[in-house]
Design an enzyme around this catalytic site. Structure first.
Site, PDB file in Angstrom:
ATOM      1  N   ASN A   1      20.564 -30.319 -19.064  1.00 38.44           N
ATOM      2  CA  ASN A   1      20.688 -29.424 -20.226  1.00 38.44           C
ATOM      3  C   ASN A   1      22.034 -29.599 -20.925  1.00 38.44           C
ATOM      4  O   ASN A   1      22.114 -29.515 -22.144  1.00 38.44           O
ATOM      5  CB  ASN A   1      20.466 -27.964 -19.813  1.00 38.44           C
TER       6      ASN A   1
ATOM      7  N   ILE B   1      25.478 -15.721 -10.256  1.00 35.32           N
ATOM      8  CA  ILE B   1      25.275 -14.520 -11.087  1.00 35.32           C
ATOM      9  C   ILE B   1      26.629 -13.929 -11.451  1.00 35.32           C
ATOM     10  O   ILE B   1      27.504 -13.769 -10.598  1.00 35.32           O
ATOM     11  CB  ILE B   1      24.361 -13.508 -10.350  1.00 35.32           C
ATOM     12  N   LEU B   2      26.804 -13.620 -12.726  1.00 32.79           N
ATOM     13  CA  LEU B   2      28.074 -13.077 -13.206  1.00 32.79           C
ATOM     14  C   LEU B   2      28.027 -11.541 -13.162  1.00 32.79           C
ATOM     15  O   LEU B   2      26.980 -10.944 -13.381  1.00 32.79           O
ATOM     16  CB  LEU B   2      28.334 -13.575 -14.629  1.00 32.79           C
TER      17      LEU B   2
ATOM     18  N   HIS C   1      16.472 -20.395 -18.953  1.00 34.35           N
ATOM     19  CA  HIS C   1      15.712 -20.110 -17.731  1.00 34.35           C
ATOM     20  C   HIS C   1      14.377 -20.837 -17.805  1.00 34.35           C
ATOM     21  O   HIS C   1      13.709 -20.789 -18.844  1.00 34.35           O
ATOM     22  CB  HIS C   1      15.502 -18.601 -17.567  1.00 34.35           C
TER      23      HIS C   1
ATOM     24  N   ALA D   1      10.547 -28.195 -23.376  1.00 33.58           N
ATOM     25  CA  ALA D   1      11.007 -26.859 -23.759  1.00 33.58           C
ATOM     26  C   ALA D   1      12.534 -26.720 -23.659  1.00 33.58           C
ATOM     27  O   ALA D   1      13.210 -26.583 -24.679  1.00 33.58           O
ATOM     28  CB  ALA D   1      10.306 -25.795 -22.916  1.00 33.58           C
ATOM     29  N   GLU D   2      13.081 -26.822 -22.457  1.00 34.02           N
ATOM     30  CA  GLU D   2      14.509 -26.497 -22.272  1.00 34.02           C
ATOM     31  C   GLU D   2      15.435 -27.330 -23.163  1.00 34.02           C
ATOM     32  O   GLU D   2      16.314 -26.785 -23.833  1.00 34.02           O
ATOM     33  CB  GLU D   2      14.927 -26.716 -20.813  1.00 34.02           C
TER      34      GLU D   2
HETATM   35  C1  GAR Z   1      17.127 -26.111 -15.306  1.00 35.71           C
HETATM   36  O1  GAR Z   1      15.743 -26.190 -15.159  1.00 35.71           O
HETATM   37  C2  GAR Z   1      17.539 -24.687 -15.663  1.00 35.71           C
HETATM   38  O2  GAR Z   1      16.644 -24.055 -16.540  1.00 35.71           O
HETATM   39  C3  GAR Z   1      17.514 -24.029 -14.318  1.00 35.71           C
HETATM   40  O3  GAR Z   1      18.038 -25.005 -13.442  1.00 35.71           O
HETATM   41  C4  GAR Z   1      17.820 -26.319 -13.956  1.00 35.71           C
HETATM   42  C5  GAR Z   1      19.152 -27.019 -14.094  1.00 35.71           C
HETATM   43  O4  GAR Z   1      18.988 -28.362 -14.473  1.00 35.71           O
HETATM   44  N1  GAR Z   1      18.269 -22.808 -14.341  1.00 35.71           N
HETATM   45  C6  GAR Z   1      17.934 -21.729 -13.636  1.00 35.71           C
HETATM   46  O5  GAR Z   1      16.990 -21.694 -12.872  1.00 35.71           O
HETATM   47  C7  GAR Z   1      18.820 -20.517 -13.852  1.00 35.71           C
HETATM   48  N2  GAR Z   1      18.178 -19.323 -13.429  1.00 35.71           N
HETATM   49  P1  GAR Z   1      20.158 -29.201 -15.169  1.00 35.71           P
HETATM   50  O6  GAR Z   1      21.409 -29.052 -14.292  1.00 35.71           O
HETATM   51  O7  GAR Z   1      19.632 -30.597 -15.149  1.00 35.71           O
HETATM   52  O8  GAR Z   1      20.371 -28.676 -16.555  1.00 35.71           O
END
Ligand code: GAR
Length: 205
Positions: free
Chosen positions: A18, A99-100, A116, A186-187
């Protein structure tokens, strides 16, 4: 701050795909109202650190256990100092697995966003992170999942929703295959879009 760009800090813990999507989005003009000034990792071994270095972005490693004696208060005190030193306007949690506290999120009200990997309010909150989310989705047998970008407040995954995008669950999906589809479809799309949207609001565009 009309005319100026918002300073973005990206907080990471892992692979950083991300973060990479945000770096690429700034390069290709999807993010125009902000600039990534800083990456903070709470894991010294995270590949996200290498991604930031490769892009020439300043990186700070701040670990709660080794550097803050396990204290959340100390971790957040040092994190706030780093953010202030870099005049950060927007904090983006991109796979940040910690978690903050309410004190911290209240201090940066409407200035922290998180991605998320589900359609909130499904499969979110304490214990739902990373692959665990996709395992729960497959166990439940839902046919549609997706990703959400939301503001961060004191409730885990509880802040106001900014953007969401749906992704279909397919026959034979494993948690890993589904995670990849949710990231790609999506992300990596909605996180940069949401970052641009909030930066534009901050800079008054
Ligand atoms: C991603 O899928 C993100 O949405 C999730 O962890 C992954 C990190 O991947 N985050 C959570 O679950 C937070 N609650 P990345 O390090 O490759 O971006």
């Amino acid at each position: 701050m009309a005319g100026k760009k918002a300073n973005i800090a990206v907080l990471v813990s892992g692979g950083g795909t991300n973060l990479q999507a945000l770096i690429d989005a700034e390069k290709n003009g999807i993010i125009r109202s902000g600039t990534i000034r800083l990456v903070v990792s709470n894991n010294s071994k995270a590949y996200a650190v290498t991604r930031a270095e490769n892009a020439g972005i300043r990186v700070e490693v701040l670990t709660k256990k080794a550097m803050c004696g396990g204290s959340q208060e100390e971790f957040e005190r040092r994190l706030s100092a780093i953010l202030e030193e870099n005049s950060i306007d927007l904090i983006v949690l991109a796979g940040f697995m910690s978690i903050l506290s309410e004190d911290f999120t209240k201090h940066f009200d409407k200035r922290i966003i998180n991605v998320h990997p589900s359609l909130i309010p499904s499969f979110c909150g304490k214990g739902f992170y990373g692959l665990k989310v996709h395992e729960a989705v497959l166990k439940k047998g839902v046919k549609v999942t997706g990703a959400t970008v939301h503001f961060v407040n004191e409730i885990p995954d509880g802040g106001e929703i900014i953007l969401q995008k749906a992704v279909e669950v397919e026959e034979g999906d494993t948690p890993e295959i589904l995670q990849k589809r949710v990231m790609e479809n999506a992300e990596w799309i909605i996180l940069p879009e949401a970052a641009e949207k909030i930066c534009a609001q901050i800079t008054g565009k």
